[in-house]
Scaffold this motif. Structure first.
Motif, PDB file in Angstrom:
ATOM      1  N   ARG A  71       0.879  -1.070  -0.041  1.00  0.00           N
ATOM      2  CA  ARG A  71      -0.030  -0.207   0.250  1.00  0.00           C
ATOM      3  C   ARG A  71       0.904   1.285  -0.054  1.00  0.00           C
ATOM      4  O   ARG A  71       0.551   2.403  -0.716  1.00  0.00           O
ATOM      5  CB  ARG A  71      -0.894  -0.065   1.226  1.00  0.00           C
ATOM      6  N   PHE A  72       1.993   1.212   0.660  1.00  0.00           N
ATOM      7  CA  PHE A  72       2.664   2.452   0.821  1.00  0.00           C
ATOM      8  C   PHE A  72       3.426   2.695  -0.422  1.00  0.00           C
ATOM      9  O   PHE A  72       3.578   3.899  -0.947  1.00  0.00           O
ATOM     10  CB  PHE A  72       3.444   2.507   2.264  1.00  0.00           C
ATOM     11  N   GLN A  73       4.058   1.648  -1.103  1.00  0.00           N
ATOM     12  CA  GLN A  73       4.456   1.859  -2.182  1.00  0.00           C
ATOM     13  C   GLN A  73       3.365   2.255  -3.360  1.00  0.00           C
ATOM     14  O   GLN A  73       4.076   2.962  -4.074  1.00  0.00           O
ATOM     15  CB  GLN A  73       5.171   0.319  -2.708  1.00  0.00           C
ATOM     16  N   GLN A  74       2.225   1.701  -3.206  1.00  0.00           N
ATOM     17  CA  GLN A  74       1.453   2.075  -4.289  1.00  0.00           C
ATOM     18  C   GLN A  74       1.059   3.570  -4.202  1.00  0.00           C
ATOM     19  O   GLN A  74       1.097   4.485  -5.312  1.00  0.00           O
ATOM     20  CB  GLN A  74       0.145   1.241  -3.889  1.00  0.00           C
ATOM     21  N   ILE A  75       1.162   3.992  -2.925  1.00  0.00           N
ATOM     22  CA  ILE A  75       0.679   5.500  -2.757  1.00  0.00           C
ATOM     23  C   ILE A  75       1.985   6.318  -3.204  1.00  0.00           C
ATOM     24  O   ILE A  75       2.087   7.221  -3.901  1.00  0.00           O
ATOM     25  CB  ILE A  75       0.523   5.779  -1.305  1.00  0.00           C
ATOM     26  N   ALA A  76       3.175   5.926  -2.731  1.00  0.00           N
ATOM     27  CA  ALA A  76       4.474   6.676  -3.018  1.00  0.00           C
ATOM     28  C   ALA A  76       4.761   6.554  -4.633  1.00  0.00           C
ATOM     29  O   ALA A  76       5.047   8.194  -5.017  1.00  0.00           O
ATOM     30  CB  ALA A  76       5.601   5.821  -2.451  1.00  0.00           C
ATOM     31  N   VAL A  77       4.616   5.599  -5.384  1.00  0.00           N
ATOM     32  CA  VAL A  77       4.432   5.849  -6.849  1.00  0.00           C
ATOM     33  C   VAL A  77       3.352   6.773  -7.121  1.00  0.00           C
ATOM     34  O   VAL A  77       3.910   7.579  -8.480  1.00  0.00           O
ATOM     35  CB  VAL A  77       4.335   4.456  -7.540  1.00  0.00           C
ATOM     36  N   ALA A  78       2.244   6.835  -6.954  1.00  0.00           N
ATOM     37  CA  ALA A  78       1.362   7.650  -7.467  1.00  0.00           C
ATOM     38  C   ALA A  78       1.787   9.136  -7.249  1.00  0.00           C
ATOM     39  O   ALA A  78       1.395   9.874  -8.018  1.00  0.00           O
ATOM     40  CB  ALA A  78      -0.110   7.444  -6.960  1.00  0.00           C
ATOM     41  N   VAL A  79       2.264   9.387  -5.858  1.00  0.00           N
ATOM     42  CA  VAL A  79       2.533  10.681  -5.671  1.00  0.00           C
ATOM     43  C   VAL A  79       3.609  11.294  -6.477  1.00  0.00           C
ATOM     44  O   VAL A  79       3.683  12.291  -6.795  1.00  0.00           O
ATOM     45  CB  VAL A  79       2.867  10.759  -4.003  1.00  0.00           C
ATOM     46  N   PHE A  80       4.498  10.291  -6.554  1.00  0.00           N
ATOM     47  CA  PHE A  80       5.795  10.790  -7.285  1.00  0.00           C
ATOM     48  C   PHE A  80       5.223  11.237  -9.016  1.00  0.00           C
ATOM     49  O   PHE A  80       5.534  12.119  -9.233  1.00  0.00           O
ATOM     50  CB  PHE A  80       6.812   9.581  -7.439  1.00  0.00           C
ATOM     51  N   PRO A 123      12.833  19.584  -7.771  1.00  0.00           N
ATOM     52  CA  PRO A 123      11.826  20.163  -6.606  1.00  0.00           C
ATOM     53  C   PRO A 123      10.815  19.115  -6.403  1.00  0.00           C
ATOM     54  O   PRO A 123      10.358  19.100  -5.477  1.00  0.00           O
ATOM     55  CB  PRO A 123      11.665  21.570  -7.236  1.00  0.00           C
ATOM     56  N   ALA A 124      10.297  18.937  -7.684  1.00  0.00           N
ATOM     57  CA  ALA A 124       9.063  17.971  -7.735  1.00  0.00           C
ATOM     58  C   ALA A 124       9.276  16.591  -7.173  1.00  0.00           C
ATOM     59  O   ALA A 124       8.570  16.061  -6.221  1.00  0.00           O
ATOM     60  CB  ALA A 124       8.489  17.630  -9.143  1.00  0.00           C
ATOM     61  N   VAL A 125      10.448  16.117  -7.292  1.00  0.00           N
ATOM     62  CA  VAL A 125      10.721  14.764  -6.419  1.00  0.00           C
ATOM     63  C   VAL A 125      10.869  14.984  -5.135  1.00  0.00           C
ATOM     64  O   VAL A 125      10.380  14.274  -4.472  1.00  0.00           O
ATOM     65  CB  VAL A 125      12.211  14.382  -7.134  1.00  0.00           C
ATOM     66  N   GLU A 126      11.279  16.190  -4.504  1.00  0.00           N
ATOM     67  CA  GLU A 126      11.594  16.381  -3.176  1.00  0.00           C
ATOM     68  C   GLU A 126      10.129  16.786  -2.554  1.00  0.00           C
ATOM     69  O   GLU A 126       9.833  16.159  -1.340  1.00  0.00           O
ATOM     70  CB  GLU A 126      12.381  17.579  -2.868  1.00  0.00           C
ATOM     71  N   SER A 127       9.328  17.362  -3.401  1.00  0.00           N
ATOM     72  CA  SER A 127       7.829  17.628  -2.936  1.00  0.00           C
ATOM     73  C   SER A 127       7.131  16.213  -2.845  1.00  0.00           C
ATOM     74  O   SER A 127       6.563  16.039  -1.873  1.00  0.00           O
ATOM     75  CB  SER A 127       7.358  18.359  -3.944  1.00  0.00           C
ATOM     76  N   ALA A 128       7.415  15.459  -3.740  1.00  0.00           N
ATOM     77  CA  ALA A 128       6.705  14.024  -3.612  1.00  0.00           C
ATOM     78  C   ALA A 128       7.126  13.345  -2.393  1.00  0.00           C
ATOM     79  O   ALA A 128       6.372  12.775  -1.579  1.00  0.00           O
ATOM     80  CB  ALA A 128       7.201  13.087  -4.834  1.00  0.00           C
ATOM     81  N   GLN A 129       8.423  13.383  -2.046  1.00  0.00           N
ATOM     82  CA  GLN A 129       8.991  12.598  -0.664  1.00  0.00           C
ATOM     83  C   GLN A 129       8.040  13.239   0.536  1.00  0.00           C
ATOM     84  O   GLN A 129       8.150  12.666   1.516  1.00  0.00           O
ATOM     85  CB  GLN A 129      10.288  12.842  -0.560  1.00  0.00           C
ATOM     86  N   ARG A 130       7.852  14.593   0.380  1.00  0.00           N
ATOM     87  CA  ARG A 130       7.233  15.360   1.642  1.00  0.00           C
ATOM     88  C   ARG A 130       5.647  14.843   1.659  1.00  0.00           C
ATOM     89  O   ARG A 130       5.161  14.372   2.681  1.00  0.00           O
ATOM     90  CB  ARG A 130       7.299  16.818   1.553  1.00  0.00           C
ATOM     91  N   ASN A 150      19.685   8.086  -2.068  1.00  0.00           N
ATOM     92  CA  ASN A 150      18.390   7.242  -1.987  1.00  0.00           C
ATOM     93  C   ASN A 150      17.937   6.659  -0.657  1.00  0.00           C
ATOM     94  O   ASN A 150      16.811   6.551  -0.649  1.00  0.00           O
ATOM     95  CB  ASN A 150      18.627   5.996  -2.944  1.00  0.00           C
ATOM     96  N   ASN A 151      18.918   6.436   0.361  1.00  0.00           N
ATOM     97  CA  ASN A 151      18.466   6.042   1.506  1.00  0.00           C
ATOM     98  C   ASN A 151      17.680   7.073   2.363  1.00  0.00           C
ATOM     99  O   ASN A 151      17.137   6.852   3.265  1.00  0.00           O
ATOM    100  CB  ASN A 151      19.556   5.760   2.278  1.00  0.00           C
ATOM    101  N   ASP A 152      17.591   8.468   1.702  1.00  0.00           N
ATOM    102  CA  ASP A 152      16.804   9.477   2.391  1.00  0.00           C
ATOM    103  C   ASP A 152      15.729   9.678   1.757  1.00  0.00           C
ATOM    104  O   ASP A 152      14.602  10.439   2.126  1.00  0.00           O
ATOM    105  CB  ASP A 152      17.532  10.668   2.527  1.00  0.00           C
ATOM    106  N   MET A 153      15.186   8.778   0.819  1.00  0.00           N
ATOM    107  CA  MET A 153      14.007   8.861  -0.046  1.00  0.00           C
ATOM    108  C   MET A 153      12.984   7.869   0.509  1.00  0.00           C
ATOM    109  O   MET A 153      13.115   6.766  -0.200  1.00  0.00           O
ATOM    110  CB  MET A 153      14.415   8.696  -1.434  1.00  0.00           C
ATOM    111  N   PRO A 154      11.977   8.399   1.099  1.00  0.00           N
ATOM    112  CA  PRO A 154      10.910   7.404   1.551  1.00  0.00           C
ATOM    113  C   PRO A 154      10.395   6.573   0.238  1.00  0.00           C
ATOM    114  O   PRO A 154      10.048   5.309   0.496  1.00  0.00           O
ATOM    115  CB  PRO A 154       9.983   8.087   2.286  1.00  0.00           C
ATOM    116  N   GLY A 155      10.290   7.015  -1.013  1.00  0.00           N
ATOM    117  CA  GLY A 155       9.892   6.327  -2.082  1.00  0.00           C
ATOM    118  C   GLY A 155      10.413   5.262  -2.345  1.00  0.00           C
ATOM    119  O   GLY A 155      10.139   4.056  -2.775  1.00  0.00           O
TER     120      GLY A 155
END
Lengths: 174, 174
Positions: free
Chosen positions: A34-43, A129-136, B24-29
């Motif tokens: 589930r977490f991976q699913q959300i992480a990919v969608a957000v990215f 910036p978009a990648v970092e935003s996604a991580q947040r 990469n290890n700081d990226m939750p994704g």
DNA sequence: GGATATTGCTCAGTATGCTGACTATCAGTA
DNA sequence: TACTGATAGTCAGCATACTGAGCAATATCC
């Protein structure tokens, strides 16, 4: 925790089961999916909103190529823990988009040397910036401290399980 | 524990950050992908060793069908947060293995009612120890307390991000 | 040097996951 | 009842991920 219960299928589907196995929410495997699913969608959403068409996998590969110019595919796969059969297609798409180049190696004629193109460099810079935003965003339900703790626990579990997948992380030897 | 960053190949190690993104290890994704990768491998290995050929996705679907007899595909997809286009193939394979049945609904001719077969029930029962073992193995690097904390944080992050993927969790309405 | 093992890469096949489109059906309304 | 919108399911297409096989080139051992 023991659960001895008679195998009766209960008539009311709305009540939680006791003759079934654990709830999905107690299964780390299900939570991982589930977490991976959300992480990919957000990215994809964040990067797409920024006007780019790059998957998380392609991003990681491109960033690693940039940081390690001339590396071969097996080494790249090891650095980001991709299967060697997966990396072939990923690089195909990076090359096709003009973000990376694949050249035959002169040292080892089996190997391919990978390079990032200027276009790839530009893309990486503009996409950051978009990648970092996604991580947040994917941690938005957690406090900063909780986010750190989640990453620490994931790192720890991953380190212990590294050899259990077909594509373990392989660090660069000096 | 030492960590050789994969982004360290820049010739000047004195400027570690300006032209490189986060490790990469700081990226939750990235951690999410790795943990999921290991979780799936562990599941398949444990279940395979027990003599069964069932994926994590198929297992979750089958267990949910058993717990909610006669449910339709959209409801099933919502309960385990699968995309509705994914569930079609998953059920195809469960049916093809003789573990589940798909029948036309009498109430709604668009819908399919899903049932577990006796064979599916037997399989679920016999596979449970392997599934539970897999959940333990994928957390083997963590203490019991850390495992609980990891699951708590994952649940919290997932709840907050539920609507961000195309296939959010939809609970059963009473 | 030559047989053998290993390695780098690719490919075929299978299983998620997703986007977007389409059909059939249902539900609500004018 | 006819129209409109929503819903259940499927499909085509694409991108990970993996298993297992194969080819070409390199390494190793005798």
């Amino acid at each position: 925790m023991l659960t001895i219960s008679i195998l009766v299928n209960d008539p009311a589907p709305s009540c939680p089961k006791e003759n079934s196995v654990k709830d999905n929410n107690d299964m780390p495997g299900h939570l991982a999916r589930r977490f991976q699913q959300i992480a990919v969608a957000v990215f994809l959403a964040e990067v797409g909103d920024a006007g780019f068409d790059l998957t998380p996998v392609q991003y990681a590969a491109l960033a690693t190529i940039k940081a390690n110019p001339g590396l071969d595919q097996v080494t790249l796969a090891g650095l980001i823990a991709y299967d060697r059969t997966t990396i072939t297609g990923v690089i195909d798409r990076l090359v096709q988009k003009g973000l990376a180049e694949r050249r035959a190696s002169s040292r080892d004629r089996r190997a391919r040397e990978l390079e990032i193109t200027d276009e790839g460099r530009r893309t990486l810079r503009k996409i950051t910036p978009a990648v970092e935003s996604a991580q947040r965003v994917m941690l938005r339900g957690l406090s900063a401290k909780e986010g750190e703790e989640l990453m620490r626990l994931l790192r720890k579990a991953i380190t212990a399980g590294n050899e259990l997948s077909r594509a373990p992380l392989r660090e660069m030897q000096a």
